[in-house]
Design a protein around this motif. Structure first.
Motif, mmCIF file in Angstrom:
data_model
loop_
_atom_site.group_PDB
_atom_site.id
_atom_site.type_symbol
_atom_site.label_atom_id
_atom_site.label_comp_id
_atom_site.label_asym_id
_atom_site.label_seq_id
_atom_site.Cartn_x
_atom_site.Cartn_y
_atom_site.Cartn_z
ATOM 1 N N GLN A 159 80.103 15.972 67.651
ATOM 2 C CA GLN A 159 80.234 14.682 68.314
ATOM 3 C C GLN A 159 81.065 13.792 67.406
ATOM 4 O OE1 GLN A 159 75.851 14.039 69.270
ATOM 5 N NE2 GLN A 159 76.812 12.908 70.939
ATOM 6 N N GLY A 160 81.966 13.024 67.999
ATOM 7 C CA GLY A 160 82.800 12.135 67.207
ATOM 8 C C GLY A 160 82.788 10.727 67.758
ATOM 9 N N GLY A 161 83.003 9.755 66.876
ATOM 10 C CA GLY A 161 83.053 8.358 67.265
ATOM 11 C C GLY A 161 84.480 7.895 67.488
ATOM 12 N N ASP A 162 84.665 6.959 68.400
ATOM 13 C CA ASP A 162 85.979 6.404 68.716
ATOM 14 C C ASP A 162 85.923 4.895 68.487
ATOM 15 O OD1 ASP A 162 88.436 5.722 69.693
ATOM 16 O OD2 ASP A 162 88.128 6.514 71.709
ATOM 17 N N LEU A 163 86.868 4.387 67.691
ATOM 18 C CA LEU A 163 86.922 2.961 67.402
ATOM 19 C C LEU A 163 88.116 2.285 68.063
ATOM 20 C CD1 LEU A 163 85.994 3.013 63.606
ATOM 21 C CD2 LEU A 163 84.628 2.036 65.444
ATOM 22 N N THR A 164 88.763 2.957 69.026
ATOM 23 C CA THR A 164 89.964 2.410 69.652
ATOM 24 C C THR A 164 89.704 1.050 70.282
ATOM 25 O OG1 THR A 164 90.707 4.661 70.136
ATOM 26 C CG2 THR A 164 91.791 2.873 71.326
ATOM 27 N N ALA A 339 75.526 -1.139 66.804
ATOM 28 C CA ALA A 339 74.156 -1.467 66.401
ATOM 29 C C ALA A 339 73.623 -0.453 65.396
ATOM 30 C CB ALA A 339 73.252 -1.516 67.629
ATOM 31 N N LYS A 340 72.627 -0.853 64.675
ATOM 32 C CA LYS A 340 71.964 0.030 63.729
ATOM 33 C C LYS A 340 71.516 1.312 64.434
ATOM 34 C CE LYS A 340 67.959 0.202 60.618
ATOM 35 N NZ LYS A 340 66.825 -0.569 60.044
ATOM 36 N N GLY A 341 71.805 2.454 63.805
ATOM 37 C CA GLY A 341 71.439 3.742 64.368
ATOM 38 C C GLY A 341 72.533 4.391 65.190
ATOM 39 N N ALA A 342 73.599 3.648 65.496
ATOM 40 C CA ALA A 342 74.690 4.225 66.288
ATOM 41 C C ALA A 342 75.312 5.398 65.540
ATOM 42 C CB ALA A 342 75.739 3.166 66.594
ATOM 43 N N LEU A 343 75.556 6.470 66.263
ATOM 44 C CA LEU A 343 76.055 7.701 65.648
ATOM 45 C C LEU A 343 77.562 7.653 65.536
ATOM 46 C CD1 LEU A 343 75.063 10.541 64.681
ATOM 47 C CD2 LEU A 343 75.640 11.351 66.978
ATOM 48 N N PHE A 344 78.063 7.863 64.317
ATOM 49 C CA PHE A 344 79.501 7.922 64.129
ATOM 50 C C PHE A 344 80.018 9.341 64.316
ATOM 51 C CE2 PHE A 344 83.378 8.392 61.634
ATOM 52 C CZ PHE A 344 84.159 7.415 62.228
ATOM 53 N N ASP A 345 79.336 10.312 63.749
ATOM 54 C CA ASP A 345 79.707 11.707 63.996
ATOM 55 C C ASP A 345 78.523 12.607 63.673
ATOM 56 O OD1 ASP A 345 79.723 12.543 61.209
ATOM 57 O OD2 ASP A 345 81.656 11.562 61.006
ATOM 58 N N ALA A 346 78.565 13.816 64.221
ATOM 59 C CA ALA A 346 77.523 14.805 63.953
ATOM 60 C C ALA A 346 78.101 16.188 64.193
ATOM 61 C CB ALA A 346 76.306 14.576 64.856
#
Length: 364
Positions: A159-164, A339-346
């Protein structure tokens, strides 16, 4: 032998400047601090590579905005060999900017400052015991060797996070397969990646017009086998090779770099054992009971939190054989991007193997 200052009756003889003289005397007695820096020009090199990627993503986003009737395409991954260090730098910058804007803290300082050697040793002892057990298990592995003409194959759920958008949006779980070329010398094609049913080449890193050599961002089996196996020497070596950023603790960057090495390579057993013992020497590394990987598999956890960027990275190991299962990174506080706990990557590693041809799955 005890060093003293002042007169024989114990009073200070420095006209009220005893505090300053005491500090000077302590500084004289203590050994000088050891530091590591990148070779000249490397800061600009990595900054330029990051800016190139930002420009590329901005152009792609603008193109999508100009064609609203077209379904949004799946975001492309960065080149895997470049993903760990650049993601860390980019994420740290974004998080610190947001966190500071909310009054959440100042620029991060080195993790090893502000604590005595005895305090750091006391903090590290419990996690060192766990990492020593993991190290002993890794030393018994029968992984490798890998020939120069072969490929290291790793299949994972990621899983990946997107900051676009300016906010952290975590994508869905997806399968990823990677084939890393082991050929020595500068290479313009580093391997192949398959995600979403499409297999694409992994090209040389940004700025490497003649190809990317084996090293910290292209860790071939041969390069890994040549690393020091003494934990302290290994940590010093990796610390010197890991890019620094004013917005991320360097100790965190080194921890994440080791995480990258253990996640998507086939490690020589001696190197794997040394990496885990080296991680135990990083200030701030702790045990994370009942850690969870991308598939929800519970296991023994090793973690480090970067308070400057409000992120925490965790490695997860099988509770039985202590094999590496996966990792994850998430926010530890409410920030401007999430928010706290948000997943950036896994990640959850499902299979490692060695194959003779890139893009071809192993038979077993």
């Amino acid at each position: 032998m005890t060093a003293t200052t002042g007169t024989d009756d114990g009073r200070d003889d420095c006209d009220g400047r005893g505090g300053l003289d005491d500090r000077a005397e302590l500084a004289r007695l203590l050994p000088p601090a050891t530091g590591f820096d990148l070779p000249p020009g490397r800061h600009e090199h990595h900054r330029e590579r990051l800016m190139n990627q930002i420009d590329h993503d901005t152009a792609a986003a603008s193109a999508r905005d100009r064609t609203p009737d077209r379904a949004p395409s799946r975001p492309r991954l960065l080149r895997p060999s470049f993903l760990a260090p650049v993601t860390a730098l980019a994420l740290a910058g974004a998080l610190v900017a947001g966190y500071s804007a909310q009054g959440g803290g100042e620029t991060a300082v080195r993790a090893d400052s502000g604590a005595s050697a005895s305090e750091r040793a006391g903090q590290a002892q419990p996690v060192a015991l766990v990492l020593n057990r993991i190290s002993d298990a890794a030393a018994k592995s029968d992984a490798g060797p890998v020939r120069d003409d072969q490929f290291v194959y790793v299949r994972s759920q990621v899983q990946g996070g997107d900051l676009t958008s300016g906010k952290l949006v975590t994508g869905p779980l997806a399968e990823r397969e990677i084939w890393y070329a082991q050929k020595p010398g500068p290479q313009k094609r580093l391997g192949y990646i398959r995600e979403g049913g499409e297999t694409l080449p992994i090209n040389a890193e940004f700025g490497d017009t003649d190809g990317t050599r084996e090293g910290i961002s292209r860790p071939t089996y041969r390069w890994l086998a040549a690393l020091p196996t003494d934990p302290r020497r290994l940590l010093d070596h990796l610390t010197a090779l890991t890019p620094e950023s004013e917005r991320q603790e360097h100790a965190q960057a080194v921890f994440e770099q080791i995480g990258y090495l253990i996640r998507e390579t086939v490690l020589p057993p001696e190197t794997a054992a040394a990496l885990y013992r080296a991680a135990a020497l990083i200030p701030g590394v702790t045990e994370a009971p009942d850690a969870v990987d991308a598939l929800g598999r519970h296991g023994v956890g090793i973690a480090r939190e970067d308070r400057g960027s409000s992120t925490r990275s965790e490695w997860v190991f099988d509770p039985e054989g202590l094999a590496f299962l996966g990792s994850r990174t998430f926010l530890t506080a409410d920030t401007a991007i999430g928010a706290k706990g948000a997943l950036f990557d896994a990640q959850a590693v499902l299979k490692r193997s060695v194959v003779d041809e890139g893009g071809v799955r192993p038979q077993d």
